[in-house]
Design an enzyme around this catalytic site. Structure first.
Site, PDB file in Angstrom:
ATOM      1  CG  ASP A  14      75.399 -61.786 -25.147  1.00 24.33           C
ATOM      2  OD1 ASP A  14      74.513 -61.726 -24.362  1.00 24.33           O
ATOM      3  OD2 ASP A  14      74.796 -62.026 -26.432  1.00 24.33           O
ATOM      4  CG  ASP A 108      71.396 -60.806 -21.013  1.00 21.18           C
ATOM      5  OD1 ASP A 108      71.477 -59.487 -21.359  1.00 21.18           O
ATOM      6  OD2 ASP A 108      70.681 -61.364 -21.941  1.00 21.18           O
ATOM      7  CD  GLU A 109      74.180 -57.276 -24.557  1.00 19.76           C
ATOM      8  OE1 GLU A 109      74.985 -57.348 -25.301  1.00 19.76           O
ATOM      9  OE2 GLU A 109      72.943 -57.005 -24.882  1.00 19.76           O
TER      10      GLU A 109
END
Length: 365
Positions: A14, A108-109
């Site tokens: 993350d 983003d993850e």
């Protein structure tokens, strides 16, 4: 001790305050300053906040006006999604050097299954550390990671030592870790559910574990069975490299509130056109049209209709959205409209038929 379900080595990576961190990286003048991506002090909603801004209580999804009130020195930056996607692809390229089993959740993850990996490294913890180090050196951003036997625990663990840290929950630590966990930290337990659990005397994983399947199903419906399983470390969902979307949508926040349906129709036409483009690009169609309405007082309403056939064309989407718009009278002026399509033609998936396996809890993490 044995666990009678698949035991894997899963990493959840993350990125730390991704959008805001990209803006601070690209503009050194923003470093160590409170930054909000999206919104403005007059309109819109915060999409992301830097850690400097979070100290003031600023989070994603709050209004720009409230954010400015919480932090008068807050700097608003317009989102640059093309740039975020560019950075995200660089990060994913690093992931693929370790495994092909990468399931992105967003820009983003992502989840990585490194049970068997391209480096031949038996330690998922070492792989996570190496990946985070490479992201920092090659991209310039920090990331956090969670490492454990399944996706659920890895996701929870990735938030444990944020920012720029990682947490490994070894197989033998899974049950004590979950029992001691605050119920608010359980992935899938939102604010409303947490409040309901508090009222039922459920504050920790241990409290949750003490409730029967029948009790949890009675109070939380289908989610009850999920809670019963995950608090016992059971989450058999595999890392899916080609993640199939449940819905596709488009929405717009307006510069000025709309009080007339006539003005809304033109906006809906533009939104339907954008949705059609996304559907065609993904070669996806759906049966259920949902109209999302956010009012000037920030209350939100959704109206849905399921058709007997799949659609992807703007005209049919718009026709159904109009019907939903006129379904009942508006109670307030409108600041946001959105249209989404679900019940997609991608929903029919063959059962994997994978066998449940039993593995001794002696994996090197």
């Amino acid at each position: 001790m044995k666990m009678d379900f698949p035991l894997r080595k899963i990493i959840h990576v993350d990125m730390d305050a991704f959008y805001a961190s990209v803006e601070q990286m690209d503009n050194p003048g923003l470093k160590e300053k409170p930054v909000a991506v999206g919104g403005s002090e007059k309109r819109g909603v915060v999409a992301a906040a830097s850690y400097e801004a979070r100290k003031y209580g600023i989070r994603s999804a709050i209004s720009g006006a409230l954010a400015k009130k919480l932090c008068p020195d807050l700097i608003f930056v317009k989102p640059r999604f093309d740039r975020y996607k560019e950075i995200s692809l660089k990060i994913r390229a690093i992931f693929y050097e370790y495994t092909d089993l990468v399931e992105p959740l967003s820009l983003d993850e992502a989840y990585l299954d490194v049970t068997t990996n391209k480096k031949g490294n038996p330690s998922a913890s070492q792989i996570a550390e190496e990946i985070r180090d490479r992201i920092f050196k090659e991209v310039g951003l920090t990331a956090s990671a969670g490492i454990s036997i399944n996706k659920f625990i890895a996701k929870v663990a990735s938030d444990y030592n944020k920012p720029n840290g990682q947490k490994t929950v070894n197989p033998e630590e899974v049950l004590p870790f979950l029992e001691n966990l605050d119920i608010r930290k359980f992935y899938g337990v939102g604010k409303v559910t947490a409040e309901k659990m508090y009222q039922l005397g459920i504050f920790t994983g241990k409290d949750l574990k003490g409730k029967s399947t029948e009790f949890l199903t009675e109070h939380f419906g289908k989610s009850g069975a999920y809670y019963y399983q995950v608090v016992r470390g059971i989450h058999t969902s595999e890392v899916k490299p080609n993640r199939i979307p449940k819905s596709i949508g488009a929405e717009r926040t307006f510069d000025e509130n709309l009080s007339s349906e006539i003005f809304m129709l033109k906006k809906l036409e533009n939104i339907a056109f954008e949705l059609e483009k996304r559907l065609k690009k993904s070669t996806i169609a759906g049966k259920t049209v949902t109209l999302k309405i956010k009012y000037s007082d920030f209350s939100q309403q959704t109206r849905s209709k399921t058709l007997p056939y799949f659609i992807a064309e703007k005209s049919l989407i718009l026709e159904t959205a109009k019907e939903l718009l006129y379904q009942e009278k508006m109670g307030n002026s409108v600041r946001l409209l959105g249209i989404s399509l679900s019940n997609l033609n991608t929903d029919k998936k063959a059962a994997s038929g994978k066998k449940t396996i039993s593995i001794q809890l002696k994996l090197d993490f």
